[in-house]
Design a protein around this motif. Structure first.
Motif, PDB file in Angstrom:
ATOM      1  N   GLY A   1      -9.950  15.077   2.730  1.00  0.00           N
ATOM      2  CA  GLY A   1      -9.372  14.429   3.894  1.00  0.00           C
ATOM      3  C   GLY A   1      -9.076  12.959   3.638  1.00  0.00           C
ATOM      4  O   GLY A   1      -8.390  12.318   4.417  1.00  0.00           O
ATOM      5  N   GLU A   2      -9.618  12.366   2.525  1.00  0.00           N
ATOM      6  CA  GLU A   2      -9.385  10.972   2.206  1.00  0.00           C
ATOM      7  C   GLU A   2      -8.123  10.782   1.366  1.00  0.00           C
ATOM      8  O   GLU A   2      -7.772   9.679   1.001  1.00  0.00           O
ATOM      9  N   ALA A   3      -7.436  11.852   1.064  1.00  0.00           N
ATOM     10  CA  ALA A   3      -6.249  11.746   0.228  1.00  0.00           C
ATOM     11  C   ALA A   3      -5.193  10.897   0.924  1.00  0.00           C
ATOM     12  O   ALA A   3      -4.966  11.013   2.118  1.00  0.00           O
ATOM     13  N   THR A   4      -4.565  10.005   0.173  1.00  0.00           N
ATOM     14  CA  THR A   4      -3.499   9.174   0.722  1.00  0.00           C
ATOM     15  C   THR A   4      -2.157   9.781   0.364  1.00  0.00           C
ATOM     16  O   THR A   4      -2.047  10.648  -0.504  1.00  0.00           O
ATOM     17  N   GLU A   5      -1.123   9.290   1.045  1.00  0.00           N
ATOM     18  CA  GLU A   5       0.214   9.852   0.817  1.00  0.00           C
ATOM     19  C   GLU A   5       0.647   9.690  -0.628  1.00  0.00           C
ATOM     20  O   GLU A   5       1.363  10.525  -1.178  1.00  0.00           O
ATOM     21  N   GLU A   6       0.160   8.595  -1.265  1.00  0.00           N
ATOM     22  CA  GLU A   6       0.583   8.319  -2.638  1.00  0.00           C
ATOM     23  C   GLU A   6       0.075   9.377  -3.618  1.00  0.00           C
ATOM     24  O   GLU A   6       0.720   9.652  -4.627  1.00  0.00           O
ATOM     25  N   ASN A   7      -1.118   9.962  -3.361  1.00  0.00           N
ATOM     26  CA  ASN A   7      -1.644  10.926  -4.330  1.00  0.00           C
ATOM     27  C   ASN A   7      -1.496  12.368  -3.861  1.00  0.00           C
ATOM     28  O   ASN A   7      -2.095  13.266  -4.435  1.00  0.00           O
ATOM     29  N   ILE A   8      -0.708  12.589  -2.827  1.00  0.00           N
ATOM     30  CA  ILE A   8      -0.387  13.950  -2.388  1.00  0.00           C
ATOM     31  C   ILE A   8       0.925  14.358  -3.046  1.00  0.00           C
ATOM     32  O   ILE A   8       1.917  13.623  -2.963  1.00  0.00           O
ATOM     33  N   PRO A   9       0.962  15.506  -3.725  1.00  0.00           N
ATOM     34  CA  PRO A   9       2.215  15.942  -4.360  1.00  0.00           C
ATOM     35  C   PRO A   9       3.366  15.972  -3.360  1.00  0.00           C
ATOM     36  O   PRO A   9       3.170  16.286  -2.180  1.00  0.00           O
ATOM     37  N   GLN A  10       4.558  15.675  -3.829  1.00  0.00           N
ATOM     38  CA  GLN A  10       5.721  15.591  -2.944  1.00  0.00           C
ATOM     39  C   GLN A  10       5.973  16.894  -2.205  1.00  0.00           C
ATOM     40  O   GLN A  10       6.359  16.902  -1.038  1.00  0.00           O
ATOM     41  N   VAL A  11       5.730  18.025  -2.872  1.00  0.00           N
ATOM     42  CA  VAL A  11       5.972  19.306  -2.215  1.00  0.00           C
ATOM     43  C   VAL A  11       5.067  19.477  -0.994  1.00  0.00           C
ATOM     44  O   VAL A  11       5.469  20.055   0.022  1.00  0.00           O
ATOM     45  N   LEU A  12       3.828  18.945  -1.075  1.00  0.00           N
ATOM     46  CA  LEU A  12       2.921  19.017   0.072  1.00  0.00           C
ATOM     47  C   LEU A  12       3.345  18.047   1.169  1.00  0.00           C
ATOM     48  O   LEU A  12       3.234  18.358   2.362  1.00  0.00           O
ATOM     49  N   GLN A  13       3.838  16.874   0.781  1.00  0.00           N
ATOM     50  CA  GLN A  13       4.342  15.940   1.781  1.00  0.00           C
ATOM     51  C   GLN A  13       5.492  16.571   2.553  1.00  0.00           C
ATOM     52  O   GLN A  13       5.581  16.454   3.784  1.00  0.00           O
ATOM     53  N   ASP A  14       6.365  17.258   1.827  1.00  0.00           N
ATOM     54  CA  ASP A  14       7.488  17.938   2.484  1.00  0.00           C
ATOM     55  C   ASP A  14       6.984  19.030   3.416  1.00  0.00           C
ATOM     56  O   ASP A  14       7.415  19.144   4.566  1.00  0.00           O
ATOM     57  N   LEU A  15       6.062  19.858   2.897  1.00  0.00           N
ATOM     58  CA  LEU A  15       5.537  20.971   3.687  1.00  0.00           C
ATOM     59  C   LEU A  15       4.870  20.470   4.967  1.00  0.00           C
ATOM     60  O   LEU A  15       5.135  20.983   6.063  1.00  0.00           O
ATOM     61  N   HIS A  16       4.017  19.465   4.840  1.00  0.00           N
ATOM     62  CA  HIS A  16       3.326  18.917   6.011  1.00  0.00           C
ATOM     63  C   HIS A  16       4.321  18.313   6.997  1.00  0.00           C
ATOM     64  O   HIS A  16       4.128  18.407   8.216  1.00  0.00           O
ATOM     65  N   GLY A  17       5.369  17.705   6.474  1.00  0.00           N
ATOM     66  CA  GLY A  17       6.389  17.123   7.351  1.00  0.00           C
ATOM     67  C   GLY A  17       7.117  18.183   8.158  1.00  0.00           C
ATOM     68  O   GLY A  17       7.361  18.013   9.363  1.00  0.00           O
ATOM     69  N   PHE A  18       7.457  19.299   7.507  1.00  0.00           N
ATOM     70  CA  PHE A  18       8.149  20.372   8.215  1.00  0.00           C
ATOM     71  C   PHE A  18       7.245  21.026   9.262  1.00  0.00           C
ATOM     72  O   PHE A  18       7.718  21.505  10.294  1.00  0.00           O
ATOM     73  N   MET A  19       5.941  21.042   8.989  1.00  0.00           N
ATOM     74  CA  MET A  19       5.002  21.698   9.896  1.00  0.00           C
ATOM     75  C   MET A  19       4.513  20.771  11.005  1.00  0.00           C
ATOM     76  O   MET A  19       3.900  21.223  11.974  1.00  0.00           O
ATOM     77  N   ARG A  20       4.798  19.494  10.916  1.00  0.00           N
ATOM     78  CA  ARG A  20       4.251  18.520  11.849  1.00  0.00           C
ATOM     79  C   ARG A  20       4.714  18.756  13.286  1.00  0.00           C
ATOM     80  O   ARG A  20       4.028  18.430  14.238  1.00  0.00           O
ATOM     81  N   ARG A  21       5.897  19.341  13.442  1.00  0.00           N
ATOM     82  CA  ARG A  21       6.427  19.563  14.792  1.00  0.00           C
ATOM     83  C   ARG A  21       5.730  20.709  15.507  1.00  0.00           C
ATOM     84  O   ARG A  21       5.924  20.919  16.701  1.00  0.00           O
TER      85      ARG A  21
ATOM     86  N   ASP B   1       9.071  27.693 -13.614  1.00  0.00           N
ATOM     87  CA  ASP B   1       7.728  27.178 -13.851  1.00  0.00           C
ATOM     88  C   ASP B   1       7.369  26.098 -12.823  1.00  0.00           C
ATOM     89  O   ASP B   1       6.244  26.055 -12.298  1.00  0.00           O
ATOM     90  N   GLU B   2       8.334  25.214 -12.518  1.00  0.00           N
ATOM     91  CA  GLU B   2       8.089  24.166 -11.526  1.00  0.00           C
ATOM     92  C   GLU B   2       7.861  24.768 -10.137  1.00  0.00           C
ATOM     93  O   GLU B   2       6.993  24.314  -9.382  1.00  0.00           O
ATOM     94  N   LEU B   3       8.637  25.787  -9.798  1.00  0.00           N
ATOM     95  CA  LEU B   3       8.504  26.423  -8.489  1.00  0.00           C
ATOM     96  C   LEU B   3       7.170  27.163  -8.364  1.00  0.00           C
ATOM     97  O   LEU B   3       6.519  27.126  -7.316  1.00  0.00           O
ATOM     98  N   LYS B   4       6.758  27.820  -9.447  1.00  0.00           N
ATOM     99  CA  LYS B   4       5.465  28.515  -9.419  1.00  0.00           C
ATOM    100  C   LYS B   4       4.311  27.523  -9.288  1.00  0.00           C
ATOM    101  O   LYS B   4       3.323  27.793  -8.599  1.00  0.00           O
ATOM    102  N   GLN B   5       4.435  26.365  -9.939  1.00  0.00           N
ATOM    103  CA  GLN B   5       3.408  25.341  -9.821  1.00  0.00           C
ATOM    104  C   GLN B   5       3.356  24.811  -8.383  1.00  0.00           C
ATOM    105  O   GLN B   5       2.268  24.616  -7.821  1.00  0.00           O
ATOM    106  N   ALA B   6       4.543  24.603  -7.794  1.00  0.00           N
ATOM    107  CA  ALA B   6       4.602  24.130  -6.402  1.00  0.00           C
ATOM    108  C   ALA B   6       3.999  25.165  -5.454  1.00  0.00           C
ATOM    109  O   ALA B   6       3.287  24.819  -4.499  1.00  0.00           O
ATOM    110  N   ARG B   7       4.257  26.444  -5.720  1.00  0.00           N
ATOM    111  CA  ARG B   7       3.673  27.510  -4.916  1.00  0.00           C
ATOM    112  C   ARG B   7       2.144  27.449  -4.976  1.00  0.00           C
ATOM    113  O   ARG B   7       1.458  27.544  -3.953  1.00  0.00           O
ATOM    114  N   SER B   8       1.613  27.276  -6.181  1.00  0.00           N
ATOM    115  CA  SER B   8       0.161  27.209  -6.354  1.00  0.00           C
ATOM    116  C   SER B   8      -0.438  26.025  -5.600  1.00  0.00           C
ATOM    117  O   SER B   8      -1.519  26.134  -4.997  1.00  0.00           O
ATOM    118  N   ILE B   9       0.252  24.899  -5.613  1.00  0.00           N
ATOM    119  CA  ILE B   9      -0.226  23.701  -4.915  1.00  0.00           C
ATOM    120  C   ILE B   9      -0.291  23.960  -3.409  1.00  0.00           C
ATOM    121  O   ILE B   9      -1.276  23.607  -2.740  1.00  0.00           O
TER     122      ILE B   9
END
Length: 342
Positions: free
Chosen positions: A3-23, A62-70
């Motif tokens: 829960g202490e993770a900052t935006e800077e150390n959150i992978p971009q794919v998670l930032q995108d996912l959280h942004g889409f889910m925020r609504r 490979d990049e997409l599978k890694q993003a899926r795992s994240i």
């Protein structure tokens, strides 16, 4: 990820996912702009494609599978606190469907860059998928609700809300909603129905009153976190109990679900479901006359608490499924999954 993770150390794919889910907030039940979990996953993966420096299809996959795992790991880690685990299967389904789409696109367009551009162009349409699917389901399912009926439902489902509001345009009927512990999803939904201008008469009952109330209803309508290969569904805890009671009383049990929630899983029982976590359970005695007197019942450490967010309802308890592919019998789901992933 803590829960202490900052935006800077959150992978971009998670930032995108959280942004889409925020609504997807406490008042979003009727908000058509809110995307379902599989669609948010697809949108997040499209961002990966857009940012990718890969020069081959294998590299991009490979990049997409890694993003899926994240994303999967994020949901697994959040299952113990935020209840994200209930949407774990839906998230995986969205990712798998997109990965299959990428592979199919490359077979149609062997030139990598042309394929990538085509994927991005078509991907722009994914934002409308969730809205179109719900509207399509509402048009189909509303006809199954008749004048003067009582509809029993469970949980917080935007597709069910779309069906009920569509039916309320031309018919008068009542709805009964289970309270939906531990998050009070049904009670929260009932509050919004009561405040909506559709004026649908709404009643909330305790989850444990399902057997008592079943004889008073005409049909049961629920959503789904996922629809599995054998035609069964995974949904909020208590759905299986509701389906058993419905069959015992001879009441039709309908499931409304978008086709992108169809999952390549074949559970035979509850133990076959992936681990979706166990959210904390808080118990209160609410029978006192004064609200301030309600006391939390604190359990000793030696008492184990098991509170999974979802259960599995076998196909034999489901009458029909309302989907954007049409009205399906449970036995037709496997054929549709083959078409989706071929």
């Amino acid at each position: 990820m803590t829960g202490e993770a900052t935006e800077e150390n959150i992978p971009q794919v998670l930032q995108d996912l959280h942004g889409f889910m925020r609504r997807d907030g406490p008042s979003s039940l009727f908000d058509k702009s809110v995307m379902a979990t599989p669609v948010t996953a697809i949108k997040a993966l499209l961002g990966v494609v857009q940012r990718s420096n890969a020069s081959t299809m294998m590299g991009l996959q490979d990049e997409l599978k890694q993003a899926r795992s994240i994303m999967i790991q994020d949901f697994e880690q959040g299952s113990q606190s935020s209840g994200k685990g209930r949407s774990l299967i839906a998230l995986a389904s969205g990712c798998d469907l997109f990965l299959k789409y990428i592979t199919r696109s490359f077979l149609e367009l062997p030139d990598f860059e042309a394929c990538r551009q085509e994927v991005l162009a078509r991907g722009a349409q994914f934002a409308d998928i969730s809205i179109a699917a719900r509207d399509s389901i509402a048009d189909i399912a509303a006809d199954f609700i008749q004048e003067g009926q009582t509809v029993l439902t469970h949980g917080w489902s935007r597709v069910v809300a779309s069906v009920l509001l569509k039916a309320a345009e031309t018919k008068h009927f009542d709805i009964i909603i289970l309270e939906g512990r531990p998050d009070g999803a049904g009670a929260r939904a009932a509050k919004l129905y009561a405040e909506h201008n559709s004026n649908i008469p709404t009643t909330v009952v305790l989850d444990s009153a399902i057997g008592y109330i079943m004889e008073s209803v005409d049909i049961v309508l629920t959503g789904a976190e996922a629809v599995v290969e054998n035609g069964g569904c995974v949904n909020k805890m208590g759905t299986y109990t509701m389906a058993i009671c419905a069959q015992a009383h001879g009441k039709p049990f309908y499931v409304a679900s978008e086709s992108y929630k169809f999952a390549r899983l074949y559970p035979l029982n509850q133990r076959d479901l992936p681990n979706m976590g166990s959210v904390p359970l808080r118990s209160y005695d609410t029978t006192t006359s004064e609200e301030k007197d309600s006391q939390e019942i604190v359990l000793p450490d030696k008492v184990n608490v098991k509170n999974p967010p979802c259960d599995y309802t076998p196909a034999k308890f489901i009458t029909l499924l309302f989907t954007d592919l049409g009205v399906l019998t449970p036995s037709a789901v496997s054929d549709e999954l083959i078409r989706l992933y071929q």
